[in-house]
Design a protein around this motif. Sequence first.
Motif, PDB file in Angstrom:
ATOM      1  N   LEU A 147      41.719  36.455  33.636  1.00  0.00           N
ATOM      2  CA  LEU A 147      41.824  37.865  33.255  1.00  0.00           C
ATOM      3  C   LEU A 147      41.935  38.021  31.745  1.00  0.00           C
ATOM      4  O   LEU A 147      42.501  37.173  31.060  1.00  0.00           O
TER       5      LEU A 147
ATOM      6  N   LEU B 205      38.725  41.316  34.686  1.00  0.00           N
ATOM      7  CA  LEU B 205      37.791  40.206  34.731  1.00  0.00           C
ATOM      8  C   LEU B 205      36.712  40.436  33.674  1.00  0.00           C
ATOM      9  O   LEU B 205      36.438  41.590  33.303  1.00  0.00           O
TER      10      LEU B 205
ATOM     11  N   PHE C 106      35.563  37.559  44.819  1.00  0.00           N
ATOM     12  CA  PHE C 106      36.787  37.400  44.027  1.00  0.00           C
ATOM     13  C   PHE C 106      37.923  36.855  44.878  1.00  0.00           C
ATOM     14  O   PHE C 106      38.645  35.943  44.469  1.00  0.00           O
TER      15      PHE C 106
END
Length: 289
Positions: free
Chosen positions: A129, A171, A180
């Motif tokens: 992230l 992301l 994901f």
Amino acid sequence: MQIQEAIAALERFAPLPLQESYDNAGLQIGLTGSKCSGALLCLDVTEDVIAAAAQRGCNLIVSHHPLLFRGLKRIGDDGYVERCVRRAIIATSPEFPEDSTGITIYSAHTNLDNAPSGVNFEIASRLGLEDVKFLDPISSPRSATRMGDACLSKNGGGWEGAAGSGVIGRLPHPVPAMEFLAEVKRTFGVEALAYTRGPQTEVQTVALCGGSGAFLTDKAARQGADVFLTGEMDYHRSFGYERSLWLAALGHYESERFTIQLLHRILAEACPTLRIEEYEPTTSPVHYM
């Protein structure tokens, strides 16, 4: 180096005032003035962990989850907590310094969860992230005064905020939601990932909280998360989000499994001469068929 020096390093990173009111982070058992013969890191303190520490000659155990959440009225053999306390106190090893008394146990729990670059930032990093910040920052003047230096922003790694619960980030690009979730399952070694479907087929904004983080679900929805990850999700709380975001529960242990590596980095950077070992077997009491 002494045990108290290793503990001081942990508390510089995650000061005890950052812990939640229900928590009991900090020193659990033992003395801190002895020379540290080695530190064994684990998620949970069990009898097997204490036996491993003695076998490896480590007179300090650093856990994420506290062994002592509630007061003990006696120390016997009836429960695993009582047995762990007794065995830590009487533990011996040829590696232990002569002035030590058993094994000292220290826990960094919600103070490590709520710290800058703490547990939730570690989870976010493992998922790749970006632009990560606290989902529920602690920003009141009273809290800021109470936390002192812990409220300084960590700008070097691109993560903003002072302290708080959970994190939210993005992301690098949108990905299909099921893709994901499959990556989450692979990254964290999850045997069974529970999830509820959201409205979108792709996700990019991810909110998360390791362990028991379901209390942050509404904040994740209000802040525009496409998916909220946590360790445990209450069944009834899972209803009503199908028009706002995906929910996923990894398992409490699985969501925090990389905390051991985080503790290792903290101690290795601050105490380069300290021998550090990690307890490899799972300490989770939950199994899957």
